[in-house]
Design an enzyme around this catalytic site. Structure first.
Site, short mmCIF file in Angstrom:
data_model
loop_
_atom_site.label_atom_id
_atom_site.label_comp_id
_atom_site.label_asym_id
_atom_site.label_seq_id
_atom_site.Cartn_x
_atom_site.Cartn_y
_atom_site.Cartn_z
N ALA A 66 0.87 -1.18 0.00
CA ALA A 66 0.00 0.00 0.00
C ALA A 66 0.91 1.23 0.00
CB ALA A 66 -0.88 -0.01 1.24
N GLY A 109 0.37 -4.93 0.94
CA GLY A 109 -0.86 -4.94 0.13
C GLY A 109 -0.64 -5.55 -1.25
N GLU A 112 -0.93 -9.12 -0.71
CA GLU A 112 -2.36 -9.42 -0.50
C GLU A 112 -3.12 -9.45 -1.83
OE1 GLU A 112 -2.73 -6.37 2.56
OE2 GLU A 112 -3.37 -7.93 3.96
N GLU A 132 4.88 -5.18 7.01
CA GLU A 132 4.09 -4.25 7.83
C GLU A 132 4.60 -4.15 9.26
OE1 GLU A 132 2.79 -6.26 5.59
OE2 GLU A 132 0.92 -5.45 4.75
#
Ligand code: CO8
Length: 258
Positions: A66, A109, A112, A132
């Protein structure tokens, strides 16, 4: 096809292609980009001429996570009100096959997003991980759940707690990716696989996908009920009549996707 700011969308024969396109920041996923990915997948899912969706990244990477600059100042209430994962959840409702081709980094992300794909092909140099923890946060778009379902609790915890990157070889050994290729032929091999899958009877492909995901989430009994219902449903399709007739007549079937 719709024009987007952060992704490029194309169709080659019956393959819908989505390319993540923020190469300067290793395709870091900002919110608009996530919306665009979801919107393009929904469009392809509704488009009868698309049979298989292929997803990969422009530039040096699949996606390095992200967009950290976008979320650095966020607070919990803002995130709650944003409800950004509502549309992300739609990715799990795409009925057509999604094949991801990962090169470079698939982190946070980005990992993911890769894990949302039904099949994953990767280049030999691909790196997967959830860094993260090093930012004092944790995965928020399914990482803890999907990685655990693939690797089991102990291995998933080890990777999620370390924040380290796993090689494509390790990812393959743990069933996270299907195949590894030299980077120069990764996309070509992925498209070749996608074309072959696109020629299979589309309803069987769709119902098998649904049933396999039930195996991940349901009990064996519930999953088998679901499988049986889909099995019976396929006997209402023209392709089932054609497939079995062609077998009896010793000729190649001509599937229509209905
Ligand atoms: N966000 C914003 N910018 C990024 C990101 C990112 N995640 N990753 C890389 N960039 C930018 C860099 O800042 C740099 O920009 P600039 O050239 O302007 O300085 C550019 O991309 C190139 O990166 P590097 O110079 O750092 O390239 P290196 O080859 O030296 O390093 C790394 C590559 C190791 C991948 C490094 O860039 C890195 O560590 N990136 C961050 C990885 C990370 O922590 N990812 C997890 C983010 S948190 C997250 O994903 C939470 C998910 C929540 C759900 C979201 C659903 C979508």
């Amino acid at each position: 096809m719709t024009n987007y700011e952060y992704i490029q969308v194309d169709q080659e024969e019956s393959i819908g292609i989505i390319r993540l396109n923020r190469p300067k920041v290793l395709n870091a996923l900002n919110r608009k980009m996530v919306s665009e990915i979801v919107q393009s997948m929904r469009e392809m899912d509704r488009n009868d001429s698309v049979r298989v969706i292929v997803l990969y990244g422009n530039g040096k990477s699949f996606a390095a996570g992200a967009d950290i600059t976008e979320m650095a100042q966020d607070d919990s209430i803002h995130l709650e009100l944003l409800n950004q994962f509502a549309e992300w959840d739609d990715l799990a409702h795409i009925k057509k096959p999604i094949i991801g081709a990962v090169h470079g980094f698939a982190l946070g992300g980005g990992f993911e997003l890769a894990l949302v794909c039904d099949l994953l092909f990767a280049s030999e140099d691909a790196k997967f991980g959830f860094p993260e923890i090093n930012l004092a946060v944790m995965p928020g778009a399914g990482g803890t759940q999907r990685l655990t379902k693939l690797m089991g609790k102990t291995k998933a915890l080890e990777w999620l707690w370390s924040g380290e990157m796993m090689t494509a070889e390790t990812a393959e050994a743990w069933g996270i990716i299907n195949r590894r290729y030299p980077q120069e032929i990764l996309v070509e091999e992925t498209l070749k696989y996608a074309r072959n899958l696109a020629n299979k009877p589309a309803l069987s492909v769709r119902f098998i996908k649904e049933a396999v995901y039930k195996a991940v989430d349901y009990s064996l009994y519930e999953g088998m009920q679901y499988e049986r219902k889909n099995f019976s449903l396929l006997f209402s399709s023209d392709d089932q009549k054609e497939g079995m007739k062609a077998f009896v007549e010793k000729r190649k079937p001509n599937f229509k996707g209905r």
